[in-house]
Design a protein around this motif. Structure first.
Motif, short mmCIF file in Angstrom:
data_model
loop_
_atom_site.label_atom_id
_atom_site.label_comp_id
_atom_site.label_asym_id
_atom_site.label_seq_id
_atom_site.Cartn_x
_atom_site.Cartn_y
_atom_site.Cartn_z
N THR A 128 0.94 -1.32 -0.05
CA THR A 128 0.08 -0.07 -0.04
C THR A 128 0.74 1.39 -0.16
OG1 THR A 128 -0.03 -0.49 2.26
CG2 THR A 128 -2.08 -0.94 1.07
N CYS A 185 -2.45 3.38 -9.52
CA CYS A 185 -3.89 2.91 -9.17
C CYS A 185 -5.01 3.16 -10.04
CB CYS A 185 -4.20 3.64 -7.93
SG CYS A 185 -3.18 3.06 -6.25
N SER A 186 -4.63 4.15 -11.05
CA SER A 186 -5.67 4.40 -11.98
C SER A 186 -5.56 3.43 -13.09
CB SER A 186 -5.59 5.66 -12.59
OG SER A 186 -6.46 6.02 -13.59
N MET A 208 -7.01 -0.29 -11.88
CA MET A 208 -8.34 -0.27 -11.99
C MET A 208 -8.75 -0.60 -13.35
SD MET A 208 -11.06 0.17 -9.64
CE MET A 208 -11.83 -1.41 -10.48
N ASN A 227 -10.88 -3.86 -14.73
CA ASN A 227 -12.28 -4.04 -15.29
C ASN A 227 -12.25 -4.59 -16.64
OD1 ASN A 227 -13.70 -2.67 -13.33
ND2 ASN A 227 -12.97 -0.91 -13.78
N TYR A 240 -8.74 -8.15 -7.30
CA TYR A 240 -8.28 -6.83 -7.17
C TYR A 240 -9.13 -6.22 -6.20
CZ TYR A 240 -6.62 -1.92 -8.07
OH TYR A 240 -6.19 -0.72 -8.37
N GLY A 295 -10.26 -3.23 -5.77
CA GLY A 295 -10.99 -2.23 -6.39
C GLY A 295 -12.35 -2.63 -7.16
N SER A 334 -15.96 -4.47 -7.28
CA SER A 334 -16.96 -5.04 -6.04
C SER A 334 -17.19 -6.38 -5.95
CB SER A 334 -18.33 -4.23 -6.69
OG SER A 334 -18.60 -4.91 -7.83
N HIS A 336 -13.82 -5.69 -0.66
CA HIS A 336 -13.75 -4.33 -1.50
C HIS A 336 -14.15 -3.25 -0.52
CE1 HIS A 336 -14.63 -1.55 -4.68
NE2 HIS A 336 -16.06 -1.38 -4.05
N ALA A 383 -11.99 0.10 0.27
CA ALA A 383 -12.33 1.53 -0.02
C ALA A 383 -12.22 2.50 1.19
CB ALA A 383 -13.76 1.45 -0.53
N ARG A 443 -8.13 4.56 -3.04
CA ARG A 443 -7.34 3.65 -4.01
C ARG A 443 -7.27 2.36 -3.54
NH1 ARG A 443 -5.62 8.61 -2.70
NH2 ARG A 443 -5.25 10.11 -4.33
N TYR A 444 -6.59 1.44 -4.47
CA TYR A 444 -6.83 0.07 -4.33
C TYR A 444 -5.54 -0.53 -4.71
CZ TYR A 444 -11.59 1.18 -4.13
OH TYR A 444 -13.12 1.58 -3.75
#
Length: 414
Positions: free
Chosen positions: A184, A284-285, A288, A292, A305, A307, A309, A314, A318, A324-325
């Motif tokens: 992290t 992190c962006s 994510m 997906n 992951y 991030g 759901s 999760h 959050a 961030r994840y």
């Protein structure tokens, strides 16, 4: 002085603490020895006064890095080591004794698991539990339990410990609570907020960030009362009680064992730390977006992951991790997709054993870093044979997704 933010404090840390000749970075001090004009002052430093004697116990360069880490983690003091494993080895072997009991997460880095085998040979009992539920930790408590250890996010399964619940449990039972914050970093999470006593970081990862220096650190958060800990030697019960634990680790782990961080590596890590927040936000962006994409690809059976759901923890992630994840994905390929063939088709992604780099890295987890554990323990940790660990970097998002797309499509067409 006005209160400033995370990055501003790190950028200007050296300058504000005082640097020779007006430099903005602490220089690399290569001297292995430090002299004093007065022998009494030299003796005073040996007996606990702040200062430098022999570089094995630190230099002005490592000292400057340690101050930055302390600021990042919101602690009271830090120590740096040659590697993250050196930091953990120093921690466990200097604060635990034969007959003591350690409770640890079962979802731990492979080398940490190997280290626990060494501790058991030295007479230290270790119990591995599922840290996602504090009840499992509480059930392992014994009269001789001294410490609880967990990582924030497991590597590579991405399980997230009940960090708050474990913190409350450790406070209630007066246990040293150690949190490995490597995956992290202090930008996403400060373990002191959940009651951690000591925070470990592998500086080789996010904080250094560029895969060009090894290092590790321990930070005392100031939350544990060391006067209540039975394993502090009398010789180190001097000065402010908040420093007793770190003093013993420094004297035993650095002076006696020599797990010293070089000045050159400290300088590289220190400069890398300046862009930690910027890098992590982009990483992190990207992670994510990649998670997906992969979770909807027919050649992928499952994506772990925080991030997503669908991740079991999760909501916990959050809440805890600064919105961030992290950068770590566990990508389990579908039946019929050859792990090695898929990885060999990646062009942008680097096949390497590391995490927290600026470049995206991939590794077949079961066949490499967790190979020695054997199939039974891998199954317990949720590491399937087709699991690919992905450490996401700062590449352009479209290039990263495109690389995974072409590699997966090539496997599907075979």
């Amino acid at each position: 002085m006005a209160k400033h933010g995370f990055t501003t404090n790190i950028l200007h840390s050296d300058r504000r603490d005082g640097v020779e000749h007006g430099a903005v970075h602490k220089p690399i001090h290569t001297s292995s020895q430090y002299s004093y004009p007065d022998a009494r002052e030299l003796a005073a430093v040996f007996q606990g006064k702040a200062g430098y004697t022999y570089a094995r116990q630190g230099t002005p360069t490592t000292d400057a890095l340690e101050r930055k880490i302390t600021k990042m983690e919101g602690g009271v003091s830090s120590l740096s080591f040659a590697t993250g494993m050196a930091a953990l080895s120093a921690l466990f072997t200097t604060l635990l004794r034969a007959g003591d009991h350690l409770i640890s997460s079962q979802y731990i880095f492979g080398n940490t698991n190997s280290l626990f085998g060494t501790l058991q040979l030295l007479g230290i009992e270790v119990t591995l539990v599922d840290p996602t539920d504090v009840k499992a930790v509480a059930a392992a408590l014994r009269p001789n339990t001294r410490m609880v250890f967990t990582e924030t996010i497991a590597n590579p399964g991405t399980q997230i410990a009940d960090l708050e619940g474990i913190g409350a449990f450790c406070r209630a039972n007066n246990l040293v609570y150690v949190v490995d914050n490597t995956l992290t970093s202090p930008w996403l999470f400060q373990p002191r907020t959940v009651g951690a006593s000591i925070v470990m970081n592998s500086l080789s990862k996010h904080i250094g960030g560029h895969a060009h220096a090894l290092g590790g650190s321990l930070t005392d958060t100031g939350l544990f009362d060391w006067t209540t800990y039975p394993n502090i030697l009398d010789v180190y019960k001097k000065g402010a009680t908040a420093g007793w634990g770190m003093t013993q680790i420094k004297k035993k782990g650095l002076r006696d064992m020599g797990a010293t961080l070089s000045a050159d590596a400290a300088h590289r890590i220190s400069v890398g730390a300046e862009t930690l927040a910027l890098r992590l936000d982009k990483i992190c962006s990207n992670a994510m977006a990649l998670a997906n994409f992969l979770s909807n690809h027919p050649c992928v059976a499952r994506v772990s992951y925080p991030g997503l759901s669908s991740h079991p923890q999760h909501e916990r992630a959050a809440q805890l991790f600064n919105g961030r994840y992290s950068m770590l994905l566990g990508v389990e390929l579908a039946d019929g997709v050859d792990t090695f063939e898929f990885m060999n088709k990646l062009e942008v992604v680097i096949l390497a054993t590391h995490v927290g780099d600026t470049r995206t890295l991939a590794l077949p987890a079961a066949q490499t870093i967790y190979y020695e554990m054997g199939p039974a323990l891998r199954a317990q940790m949720g590491i399937a044979d087709g699991l690919v660990r992905v450490s996401v970097g700062i590449e352009d998002e479209a290039d990263l997704i495109g690389d995974f797309a072409q590699a997966l499509d090539a496997c599907r067409s075979v």
